[in-house]
Design an enzyme around this catalytic site. Structure first.
Site, mmCIF file in Angstrom:
data_model
loop_
_atom_site.group_PDB
_atom_site.id
_atom_site.type_symbol
_atom_site.label_atom_id
_atom_site.label_comp_id
_atom_site.label_asym_id
_atom_site.label_seq_id
_atom_site.Cartn_x
_atom_site.Cartn_y
_atom_site.Cartn_z
ATOM 1 N N HIS A 214 -2.849 26.010 20.930
ATOM 2 C CA HIS A 214 -3.567 25.694 21.842
ATOM 3 C C HIS A 214 -4.553 24.642 21.560
ATOM 4 O O HIS A 214 -4.765 23.505 22.268
ATOM 5 C CB HIS A 214 -4.412 26.700 22.640
ATOM 6 C CG HIS A 214 -5.099 26.364 23.848
ATOM 7 N ND1 HIS A 214 -4.235 26.033 25.052
ATOM 8 C CD2 HIS A 214 -6.249 25.970 24.180
ATOM 9 C CE1 HIS A 214 -5.025 25.656 26.134
ATOM 10 N NE2 HIS A 214 -6.106 25.525 25.452
ATOM 11 N N TYR A 218 -6.483 20.360 22.164
ATOM 12 C CA TYR A 218 -7.828 19.644 21.765
ATOM 13 C C TYR A 218 -7.777 18.645 20.840
ATOM 14 O O TYR A 218 -8.658 17.702 20.697
ATOM 15 C CB TYR A 218 -8.836 20.817 21.684
ATOM 16 C CG TYR A 218 -8.898 21.573 22.707
ATOM 17 C CD1 TYR A 218 -9.433 21.071 23.998
ATOM 18 C CD2 TYR A 218 -8.515 22.913 22.600
ATOM 19 C CE1 TYR A 218 -9.641 21.894 24.870
ATOM 20 C CE2 TYR A 218 -8.441 23.694 23.821
ATOM 21 C CZ TYR A 218 -9.152 23.409 25.066
ATOM 22 O OH TYR A 218 -9.116 23.903 26.138
ATOM 23 N N HIS A 365 1.380 20.987 34.865
ATOM 24 C CA HIS A 365 0.090 21.298 34.347
ATOM 25 C C HIS A 365 -0.031 20.214 33.402
ATOM 26 O O HIS A 365 -0.952 19.468 33.117
ATOM 27 C CB HIS A 365 -0.244 22.721 34.111
ATOM 28 C CG HIS A 365 -1.388 22.732 33.116
ATOM 29 N ND1 HIS A 365 -2.732 22.780 33.519
ATOM 30 C CD2 HIS A 365 -1.494 23.132 31.863
ATOM 31 C CE1 HIS A 365 -3.723 22.624 32.607
ATOM 32 N NE2 HIS A 365 -2.857 23.059 31.471
ATOM 33 N N PHE A 366 0.902 20.300 32.059
ATOM 34 C CA PHE A 366 0.654 19.688 30.806
ATOM 35 C C PHE A 366 1.063 17.979 31.133
ATOM 36 O O PHE A 366 0.488 17.333 30.130
ATOM 37 C CB PHE A 366 1.216 20.414 29.665
ATOM 38 C CG PHE A 366 2.593 20.347 29.569
ATOM 39 C CD1 PHE A 366 3.235 19.402 29.165
ATOM 40 C CD2 PHE A 366 3.340 21.678 29.597
ATOM 41 C CE1 PHE A 366 4.638 19.600 29.158
ATOM 42 C CE2 PHE A 366 4.595 21.926 29.370
ATOM 43 C CZ PHE A 366 5.461 20.906 29.415
ATOM 44 N N HIS A 367 1.737 18.018 32.255
ATOM 45 C CA HIS A 367 1.963 16.505 32.599
ATOM 46 C C HIS A 367 0.820 15.858 33.076
ATOM 47 O O HIS A 367 0.399 14.434 32.796
ATOM 48 C CB HIS A 367 3.364 16.285 33.402
ATOM 49 C CG HIS A 367 4.379 16.133 32.363
ATOM 50 N ND1 HIS A 367 5.234 17.317 32.085
ATOM 51 C CD2 HIS A 367 5.175 15.199 31.977
ATOM 52 C CE1 HIS A 367 6.262 17.099 31.575
ATOM 53 N NE2 HIS A 367 6.217 15.705 31.210
ATOM 54 N N ARG A 428 10.883 26.868 34.645
ATOM 55 C CA ARG A 428 10.881 25.488 33.759
ATOM 56 C C ARG A 428 12.039 25.663 32.922
ATOM 57 O O ARG A 428 12.738 26.302 32.788
ATOM 58 C CB ARG A 428 9.670 25.491 33.011
ATOM 59 C CG ARG A 428 9.664 26.408 31.807
ATOM 60 C CD ARG A 428 8.066 26.663 30.930
ATOM 61 N NE ARG A 428 7.842 25.153 30.505
ATOM 62 C CZ ARG A 428 6.918 25.473 29.531
ATOM 63 N NH1 ARG A 428 6.206 26.395 29.055
ATOM 64 N NH2 ARG A 428 6.527 24.336 28.695
ATOM 65 N N ARG A 429 12.253 24.250 32.481
ATOM 66 C CA ARG A 429 13.368 24.147 31.541
ATOM 67 C C ARG A 429 14.750 24.467 31.812
ATOM 68 O O ARG A 429 15.502 24.858 31.112
ATOM 69 C CB ARG A 429 12.841 24.512 30.062
ATOM 70 C CG ARG A 429 11.777 24.324 29.583
ATOM 71 C CD ARG A 429 11.238 25.096 28.303
ATOM 72 N NE ARG A 429 10.352 24.354 27.287
ATOM 73 C CZ ARG A 429 9.633 25.171 26.538
ATOM 74 N NH1 ARG A 429 9.634 26.307 26.219
ATOM 75 N NH2 ARG A 429 8.736 24.369 25.824
#
Lengths: 539, 147
Positions: A214, A218, A365-367, A428-429
């Site tokens: 995580h 950042y 989300h992370f895209h 996913r995946r």
């Protein structure tokens, strides 16, 4: 000319190449999930490419770009990089690591995805390569810290320039984060992959992975914030909203970025709900500096609009330079990040997480976050940086301008549909989302097609970026280069080094928070009767 | 800044209150098991639905690339406890369209308790990448109406 210019460009170009390779893999994956008929389509190639895409985008592109940004920020703001020799050693070590890991992945012997959860076992070269990439980045951290300390010893009472403040914070976050990764890889996976140890405990490994995983986000985000706070306001003729507030934001990231990993493990067995709840609270704490950033960076845009003569409530938005690819990239990245941020709040929500855990929602989300907020900011920044550092003006301006807008459109198509199919339960995946003709799987089908179209649009945008960069550096250099200027705050800084510049103090506080968040749960895990697991290579 | 603070306090309170007052928790079962013997010497050697004085328990083995049993039949309207483990790699156990979604790890038993109010058929998928046929790993849950 700034110090360390060659180091900036060397790291930058490795990032660009990694990005290009990963983009080719990405479009194939989006098409596969929509069950499109492709000439080359097999499960083996698919999962190899998912691994390569994840490693090249999330680890290689970001790390090299951030190392470039670090040399750029210190070189431009402090006029020094001590020492460039170690900078080159860092570059070579990271590059060798990247090449080894990439070869291990492409050979098909290391299809473990970029999360490399044991007991899936990759070829030892994969772990060795990943380790070298990180060791190279540690040397970069050392160059950053040393440069800062040398400058500090000569400028005892001065406030550190804001861009440098942000990069030092990035370095601290990276060191705290990779401590967890080092325990996992050096302590568990390397000896296991070389056959010195038979078994590993998957939950212990996951815990150390997410200690790293995580704050890693950042490590990507804070450098993007450095661009948002310290470069874009000046580039569009505005002012930084508040110098002090920005320093507080950066320091809050040091404090709260690490003790949050359990929100990735809400559904894991072996970790008690109380600790998961504690990490939920710290995860929400880290939303605070992002909320403040949304407010204060938009305020700096408003200042720019008003300095250009806007007087009404919203007309300052219209006078912003929407035809400047750098501004367009950052502005669209921020819009995307707002959407991604709210999705993140749902992922981090203690009980709601179970609805989206490991579904395509997460890939959506992370895209939006790393894939757009960070990547699009970096792409936009390259249009600004290239002429200033190398003298090559950006050519094909129309394509450069089209690039951020196509990225935005492609990402909206891809990510919004991924979020929706995720809520509808699509995992996913997966190579194919058909699930043997299941009725519920059929209800995802039309959305995966939209998602695939988004993937194609994104690929076009990636190609535009690469073409603009390559054509630009094939053109003629200009002797006079635009000046490198950092944003000036609305209220000038008082000039003294304050509490928010005391990195040692804040790192120590962060270390205590990590200890509180992890010491007991890890001790508890280790005290359970554990059986661990042998290695598997089902690929 | 005040808006940001207010929003966060509201978010966190909503979560902490629901966790402490209504006991809404993510699945956090703590129990370890030797993955080398689950197929032969444990309850997971006979996966299926068990009804006893504790209620209804479904024992599920998630392995490369199948769930056992492949079809699970449970009654509607009663709490069902799923117990899942893996003899090989990490898997996911997700009953599509419900809040049953848990990580399955070798060496650990995962538990999730949920109630299905209405009869119907549900797809169960593996949502943690487990190898080349990850996307084929599935099972069926049939929720039957109770007389």
């Amino acid at each position: 000319m700034i110090e360390g210019r060659r180091l900036v460009m060397a790291n930058f170009w490795v990032a660009v190449v990694a990005f290009g390779l990963a983009a080719i893999m990405a479009v194939m994956q989006a098409l596969a999930r929509a069950d499109a008929e492709l000439a080359i389509r097999s499960t083996k190639i698919y999962y190899v490419s998912v691994t390569a895409h994840g490693v090249l985008m999330a680890l290689v592109f970001t790390t090299f770009f951030i190392m470039a940004l670090g040399y750029f920020s210190l070189g431009a703001a402090l006029k020094r990089v001590d020492t460039t020799t170690w900078g080159w050693i860092s570059f070579l070590v990271s590059l060798v690591g990247t090449i080894l890991a990439t070869l291990a992945i492409l050979s098909g012997s290391s299809t473990v995805l970029y999360t490399f959860y044991p007991p899936l076992k990759a070829h030892p070269l994969f772990y060795v390569g990943a380790t070298l990439l990180v060791v190279g980045s540690w040397i970069w951290c050392w160059v950053m810290i040393r440069t800062y300390l040398v400058w500090r010893s000569k400028n005892r009472d001065e406030a550190v320039p804001l861009a440098v403040h942000g990069m030092v914070v990035t370095v601290v976050i990276w060191i705290l984060a990779t401590a967890g990764l080092a325990v996992e890889v050096v302590g568990m996976l390397l000896p296991w992959s070389f056959g010195l140890v038979d078994k590993v405990d998957p939950i212990v490994a996951r815990t150390f992975f997410w200690w790293f995983g995580h704050p890693l986000t950042y490590f990507w985000l804070v450098p993007a914030y450095v661009v948002w706070y310290t470069i874009i306001p000046e580039a569009i003729g505005g002012r930084l909203f508040s110098d002090r507030l920005t320093r507080v934001v950066f320091i809050l990231f040091v404090l709260f970025s690490t003790p949050v990993g359990f929100h990735h493990q809400f559904s894991d067995p072996g970790i008690t709900s109380g600790w998961k709840l504690l990490h939920t609270v710290t995860t929400y704490a880290i939303l605070f500096p992002s909320f403040v950033t949304a407010f204060s960076v938009i305020a700096s845009f408003e200042v720019a609009g008003r300095l250009k003569g806007a007087t009404g409530l919203f007309d300052w938005i219209a006078v912003l330079p929407w035809k400047d690819p750098f501004f367009a990239s950052v502005a669209l990245a921020m819009v995307t990040f707002a959407i991604g941020g709210f999705g993140g709040a749902i992922n981090a929500a203690y009980a709601m997480n179970t609805m989206v855990k490991n579904t395509s929602w997460i890939q959506g989300h992370f895209h939006l976050t790393v894939g757009t907020a960070v990547a699009l900011t970096f792409m936009g920044f390259s249009y600004w940086m290239l002429p200033r550092l190398t003298g090559y003006p950006v050519r094909l301006r129309a394509l450069a301008l089209a690039q951020p807008y196509t990225w935005f459109v492609g990402m909206m198509l891809f990510s919004i549909t991924s979020h929706i199919t995720g809520i509808m339960g699509m995992p996913r995946r997966v190579y194919s989302a058909a699930f043997g003709g299941s009725e519920v799987a059929a209800s995802w089908a039309s959305l995966t097609v939209v998602s695939a179209i988004g993937g194609v649009v994104l690929f076009v945008s990636s190609a535009l970026w690469l073409v603009v960069l390559i054509v630009s550096v094939l053109g003629e250099k200009r002797p006079e280069r635009p000046a490198i200027e950092f944003a000036r705050p609305l209220v000038p800084v008082s000039g003294s080094a304050g509490l928010w510049d005391r990195f040692g103090l804040w790192t120590a506080v962060a270390a205590v928070l990590i200890l509180i968040a992890y010491a007991y749960p890890i001790a508890h895990l280790l005290a359970l009767p554990r059986f661990a697991s042998s290695a598997f290579q089902p690929f | 800044m005040w808006t940001a603070t207010f929003l966060l306090v509201a978010f966190v309170l909503a979560i902490v209150v629901s966790a402490t007052v209504s006991a809404v928790h993510p699945p956090s079962h703590i129990e370890t098991i030797d993955p080398a013997v689950v197929r032969t010497e444990s309850e997971f050697s006979r996966p299926g639905v068990i009804e006893d004085e504790h209620g209804i328990t479904v024992v599920v083995l998630a392995e490369l690339y199948r769930f056992a049993p492949e079809t699970i039949r449970v009654p509607a309207g009663r709490p069902i406890r799923f117990r899942v483990t893996s003899p090989d790699v990490l898997h996911g156990f997700q009953i599509v369209g419900t809040n049953a979604n848990v990580v399955v790890a070798p060496g650990y038993v995962s538990e999730v308790v949920t109630t299905f109010p209405e009869p119907g058929e549900y797809l169960i998928v593996c949502n943690e990448y487990c190898g080349l046929s990850h996307h084929l790993m599935q099972a069926k849950l049939v929720v039957e109406s109770t007389p």
